[in-house]
Design a protein around this motif. Structure first.
Motif, PDB file in Angstrom:
ATOM      1  N   ILE A  64      35.649  38.457  39.980  1.00  0.00           N
ATOM      2  CA  ILE A  64      36.978  39.060  40.071  1.00  0.00           C
ATOM      3  C   ILE A  64      36.860  40.533  40.466  1.00  0.00           C
ATOM      4  N   ARG A  65      35.843  41.193  39.956  1.00  0.00           N
ATOM      5  CA  ARG A  65      35.635  42.605  40.303  1.00  0.00           C
ATOM      6  C   ARG A  65      35.397  42.769  41.800  1.00  0.00           C
ATOM      7  N   LYS A  66      34.648  41.850  42.397  1.00  0.00           N
ATOM      8  CA  LYS A  66      34.429  41.911  43.851  1.00  0.00           C
ATOM      9  C   LYS A  66      35.751  41.754  44.597  1.00  0.00           C
ATOM     10  N   TYR A  67      36.610  40.901  44.106  1.00  0.00           N
ATOM     11  CA  TYR A  67      37.912  40.667  44.723  1.00  0.00           C
ATOM     12  C   TYR A  67      38.827  41.882  44.559  1.00  0.00           C
ATOM     13  N   HIS A  68      38.859  42.435  43.359  1.00  0.00           N
ATOM     14  CA  HIS A  68      39.783  43.522  43.034  1.00  0.00           C
ATOM     15  C   HIS A  68      39.283  44.883  43.497  1.00  0.00           C
ATOM     16  N   GLY A  69      38.012  45.152  43.340  1.00  0.00           N
ATOM     17  CA  GLY A  69      37.481  46.495  43.552  1.00  0.00           C
ATOM     18  C   GLY A  69      37.413  47.219  42.227  1.00  0.00           C
ATOM     19  N   SER A  70      37.531  48.544  42.263  1.00  0.00           N
ATOM     20  CA  SER A  70      37.347  49.313  41.026  1.00  0.00           C
ATOM     21  C   SER A  70      38.590  50.081  40.586  1.00  0.00           C
ATOM     22  N   VAL A  81      41.352  44.416  34.792  1.00  0.00           N
ATOM     23  CA  VAL A  81      40.642  43.218  35.248  1.00  0.00           C
ATOM     24  C   VAL A  81      39.862  42.607  34.081  1.00  0.00           C
ATOM     25  N   ALA A  82      39.177  43.449  33.320  1.00  0.00           N
ATOM     26  CA  ALA A  82      38.391  42.949  32.181  1.00  0.00           C
ATOM     27  C   ALA A  82      39.289  42.352  31.104  1.00  0.00           C
ATOM     28  N   VAL A  83      40.382  43.026  30.770  1.00  0.00           N
ATOM     29  CA  VAL A  83      41.288  42.501  29.749  1.00  0.00           C
ATOM     30  C   VAL A  83      41.971  41.231  30.260  1.00  0.00           C
ATOM     31  N   GLY A  84      42.327  41.186  31.520  1.00  0.00           N
ATOM     32  CA  GLY A  84      42.907  39.971  32.087  1.00  0.00           C
ATOM     33  C   GLY A  84      41.944  38.800  32.025  1.00  0.00           C
ATOM     34  N   PHE A  85      40.689  39.044  32.368  1.00  0.00           N
ATOM     35  CA  PHE A  85      39.645  38.024  32.292  1.00  0.00           C
ATOM     36  C   PHE A  85      39.504  37.499  30.861  1.00  0.00           C
ATOM     37  N   ARG A  86      39.397  38.420  29.910  1.00  0.00           N
ATOM     38  CA  ARG A  86      39.243  38.026  28.503  1.00  0.00           C
ATOM     39  C   ARG A  86      40.496  37.341  27.976  1.00  0.00           C
ATOM     40  N   SER A  87      41.677  37.744  28.454  1.00  0.00           N
ATOM     41  CA  SER A  87      42.928  37.109  28.046  1.00  0.00           C
ATOM     42  C   SER A  87      42.971  35.650  28.490  1.00  0.00           C
ATOM     43  N   LEU A  88      42.547  35.394  29.713  1.00  0.00           N
ATOM     44  CA  LEU A  88      42.501  34.007  30.190  1.00  0.00           C
ATOM     45  C   LEU A  88      41.484  33.190  29.402  1.00  0.00           C
ATOM     46  N   GLN A  89      40.324  33.768  29.115  1.00  0.00           N
ATOM     47  CA  GLN A  89      39.336  33.059  28.301  1.00  0.00           C
ATOM     48  C   GLN A  89      39.941  32.666  26.954  1.00  0.00           C
ATOM     49  N   ALA A  90      40.588  33.612  26.309  1.00  0.00           N
ATOM     50  CA  ALA A  90      41.170  33.351  24.985  1.00  0.00           C
ATOM     51  C   ALA A  90      42.290  32.318  25.073  1.00  0.00           C
ATOM     52  N   GLY A 117      50.701  45.957  36.748  1.00  0.00           N
ATOM     53  CA  GLY A 117      49.593  46.558  37.473  1.00  0.00           C
ATOM     54  C   GLY A 117      48.735  45.582  38.259  1.00  0.00           C
ATOM     55  N   PRO A 118      47.999  46.112  39.243  1.00  0.00           N
ATOM     56  CA  PRO A 118      47.205  45.272  40.126  1.00  0.00           C
ATOM     57  C   PRO A 118      45.976  44.643  39.473  1.00  0.00           C
ATOM     58  N   GLY A 119      45.416  45.255  38.455  1.00  0.00           N
ATOM     59  CA  GLY A 119      44.232  44.692  37.807  1.00  0.00           C
ATOM     60  C   GLY A 119      44.533  43.388  37.096  1.00  0.00           C
ATOM     61  N   PHE A 120      45.605  43.376  36.321  1.00  0.00           N
ATOM     62  CA  PHE A 120      45.999  42.144  35.642  1.00  0.00           C
ATOM     63  C   PHE A 120      46.390  41.088  36.671  1.00  0.00           C
ATOM     64  N   ARG A 121      47.221  41.492  37.643  1.00  0.00           N
ATOM     65  CA  ARG A 121      47.659  40.541  38.672  1.00  0.00           C
ATOM     66  C   ARG A 121      46.456  39.909  39.374  1.00  0.00           C
ATOM     67  N   ASP A 122      45.495  40.720  39.768  1.00  0.00           N
ATOM     68  CA  ASP A 122      44.344  40.185  40.498  1.00  0.00           C
ATOM     69  C   ASP A 122      43.485  39.272  39.635  1.00  0.00           C
ATOM     70  N   ALA A 123      43.312  39.590  38.360  1.00  0.00           N
ATOM     71  CA  ALA A 123      42.545  38.711  37.467  1.00  0.00           C
ATOM     72  C   ALA A 123      43.232  37.357  37.339  1.00  0.00           C
ATOM     73  N   PHE A 124      44.536  37.374  37.116  1.00  0.00           N
ATOM     74  CA  PHE A 124      45.275  36.117  36.968  1.00  0.00           C
ATOM     75  C   PHE A 124      45.315  35.334  38.281  1.00  0.00           C
ATOM     76  N   GLU A 125      45.483  36.034  39.392  1.00  0.00           N
ATOM     77  CA  GLU A 125      45.523  35.364  40.693  1.00  0.00           C
ATOM     78  C   GLU A 125      44.177  34.745  41.041  1.00  0.00           C
ATOM     79  N   PHE A 126      43.104  35.493  40.851  1.00  0.00           N
ATOM     80  CA  PHE A 126      41.787  34.984  41.232  1.00  0.00           C
ATOM     81  C   PHE A 126      41.453  33.700  40.481  1.00  0.00           C
ATOM     82  N   VAL A 127      41.769  33.664  39.203  1.00  0.00           N
ATOM     83  CA  VAL A 127      41.420  32.492  38.394  1.00  0.00           C
ATOM     84  C   VAL A 127      42.416  31.350  38.611  1.00  0.00           C
TER      85      VAL A 127
END
Length: 175
Positions: A20-26, A32-41, A66-76
């Protein structure tokens, strides 16, 4: 590093934070990290540890625009592309930003009606994080602010990935 397993039709994908980081950037690494962990949970609560959900069965209500959450949810989940992604910054849980309405809460639901609310723990983000966001919106960032905020976002993303889920997130089944 942990993964999120999700089915894309017959294929089971294993998605890592690094993907996801490669997709989103920095730009918004903490999100992105919280979005990733939110989906895991959410997936753990909804499906247990053995079952991988179908991408097309997942919908996301994000309290954060924000774009970080959106990108994490979209990528997965591809929820944005599928029209199964909604933003409601007035969502009542997780309203921690003192400068604007913006929720750090997410509702992950399935097409069978099951749903989980995931809320970032209130003490995770320091007050200076919100101050930097405000400076960014007002375009009053100095070069030193930009460097410090980038360092803070990286540190928070690493912390979000390392913390036990219960220290990072509050998770409850709502349906």
């Amino acid at each position: 590093m942990s993964v999120i397993r999700i089915k894309d039709n017959k294929e089971t994908l294993e998605i890592r934070f690094a993907d996801i980081r490669k997709y989103h950037g920095s730009l918004a690494l903490m999100a992105v990290a919280v979005g990733f962990r939110s989906l895991q949970a959410a997936f753990g609560e909804l499906f247990g540890t053995g079952e991988a959900p179908q991408r097309k069965s997942i919908s996301v209500l994000s309290g954060h625009a924000g774009p970080g959450f959106r990108d994490a949810f979209e990528f997965v989940t591809r929820a944005v592309t599928r029209g199964a992604y909604t933003v409601d910054t007035a969502y009542p849980q997780g309203q921690y930003d003192p400068h604007r309405p913006q929720s750090y809460a997410f509702v992950i639901s399935t097409d069978d009606g099951s749903a989980v609310e995931v809320v970032l723990q209130e003490n995770f983000l320091p007050s200076v994080f919100y101050d930097y966001l405000k400076k960014g919106r007002e375009q009053t960032f100095t070069e030193a602010d930009i460097a410090a905020f980038d360092e803070l976002k990286l540190s928070l993303s690493e912390r979000a990935l390392a913390l036990p889920a219960e220290e990072l997130l509050y998770v409850r089944r709502i349906r």
